[in-house]
Scaffold this motif. Structure first.
Motif, PDB file in Angstrom:
ATOM      1  N   ASP A   1      12.400 -23.689 -24.636  1.00 26.80           N
ATOM      2  CA  ASP A   1      12.951 -23.235 -23.366  1.00 26.80           C
ATOM      3  C   ASP A   1      14.299 -23.913 -23.151  1.00 26.80           C
ATOM      4  O   ASP A   1      14.525 -25.022 -23.614  1.00 26.80           O
ATOM      5  CB  ASP A   1      11.986 -23.587 -22.229  1.00 26.80           C
ATOM      6  N   GLY A   2      15.209 -23.213 -22.505  1.00 23.44           N
ATOM      7  CA  GLY A   2      16.503 -23.826 -22.217  1.00 23.44           C
ATOM      8  C   GLY A   2      17.604 -22.799 -22.071  1.00 23.44           C
ATOM      9  O   GLY A   2      17.364 -21.586 -22.049  1.00 23.44           O
ATOM     10  N   ALA A   3      18.823 -23.301 -21.993  1.00 23.16           N
ATOM     11  CA  ALA A   3      19.995 -22.463 -21.734  1.00 23.16           C
ATOM     12  C   ALA A   3      20.253 -21.443 -22.846  1.00 23.16           C
ATOM     13  O   ALA A   3      20.659 -20.311 -22.547  1.00 23.16           O
ATOM     14  CB  ALA A   3      21.226 -23.346 -21.538  1.00 23.16           C
ATOM     15  N   GLU A   4      20.036 -21.821 -24.108  1.00 23.77           N
ATOM     16  CA  GLU A   4      20.298 -20.878 -25.205  1.00 23.77           C
ATOM     17  C   GLU A   4      19.349 -19.690 -25.132  1.00 23.77           C
ATOM     18  O   GLU A   4      19.766 -18.542 -25.322  1.00 23.77           O
ATOM     19  CB  GLU A   4      20.186 -21.583 -26.555  1.00 23.77           C
ATOM     20  N   LEU A   5      18.090 -19.953 -24.867  1.00 26.53           N
ATOM     21  CA  LEU A   5      17.120 -18.866 -24.735  1.00 26.53           C
ATOM     22  C   LEU A   5      17.468 -17.999 -23.525  1.00 26.53           C
ATOM     23  O   LEU A   5      17.454 -16.769 -23.621  1.00 26.53           O
ATOM     24  CB  LEU A   5      15.702 -19.413 -24.619  1.00 26.53           C
TER      25      LEU A   5
ATOM     26  N   ARG B   1       7.736 -19.788 -25.376  1.00 26.89           N
ATOM     27  CA  ARG B   1       8.595 -20.941 -25.105  1.00 26.89           C
ATOM     28  C   ARG B   1       7.802 -22.218 -25.368  1.00 26.89           C
ATOM     29  O   ARG B   1       6.725 -22.397 -24.814  1.00 26.89           O
ATOM     30  CB  ARG B   1       9.029 -20.949 -23.643  1.00 26.89           C
ATOM     31  N   GLY B   2       8.357 -23.086 -26.183  1.00 26.17           N
ATOM     32  CA  GLY B   2       7.684 -24.358 -26.423  1.00 26.17           C
ATOM     33  C   GLY B   2       8.323 -25.125 -27.555  1.00 26.17           C
ATOM     34  O   GLY B   2       9.005 -24.538 -28.405  1.00 26.17           O
ATOM     35  N   ALA B   3       8.103 -26.416 -27.565  1.00 23.81           N
ATOM     36  CA  ALA B   3       8.662 -27.279 -28.611  1.00 23.81           C
ATOM     37  C   ALA B   3       8.091 -26.937 -29.988  1.00 23.81           C
ATOM     38  O   ALA B   3       8.735 -27.182 -31.009  1.00 23.81           O
ATOM     39  CB  ALA B   3       8.401 -28.749 -28.275  1.00 23.81           C
TER      40      ALA B   3
END
Length: 135
Positions: free
Chosen positions: A41-45, A71-73
């Motif tokens: 998850d984050g800005a790129e996604l 979404r996940g590590a």
């Protein structure tokens, strides 16, 4: 119209560059409209999903992509597990863009799991990544 059982299925992994979305700028009759996405998850996604939304909602030649996002590590492990379980159909294509330091790992994991690879350039920026790409 190609049967969705025989359709090409796109899978986007960790979209780190807008090139990952460009393949979805238009509709292809042989490609299923549902696209699996595996990413942290984050800005790129968020940026990637916004581009797809823009393609879907534009006035001229809108697309109709449906993104199913994990979404996940542990996104790469989830991608590989799903690929090995056949979750992407018979003709999956993993899309890799950006993340040049990881692209060799991603491509090798995809091929070993039976998934075709569509990657932007460069595919390898170090000898170590090149060795993985060569495999």
């Amino acid at each position: 119209m190609v049967s969705l059982l025989l359709a090409v299925n796109f899978v986007t992994v960790d979209p780190g560059h807008f090139h990952a979305a460009l393949v979805q700028k238009r509709v292809y009759p042989e490609v299923a409209p549902a696209v699996k996405v595996f990413a942290p998850d984050g800005a790129e996604l968020a940026s990637h999903l916004k581009l797809i939304e823009d393609f879907n909602s534009r006035a001229e030649n809108p697309t109709a992509w449906r993104e199913d996002v994990y979404r996940g590590a542990d996104y790469l492990e989830k991608f590989v597990s799903a690929a090995k379980a056949g979750a992407f159909g018979e003709r999956p294509i993993a899309i890799f863009a950006g993340k040049n330091d990881r692209k060799g790992d991603y491509a090798l994991a995809a091929v070993e799991a039976g998934v075709n690879v569509l990657s932007d350039k460069p595919m390898a920026i170090t000898p170590e990544v090149f060795a993985k790409t060569e495999k």
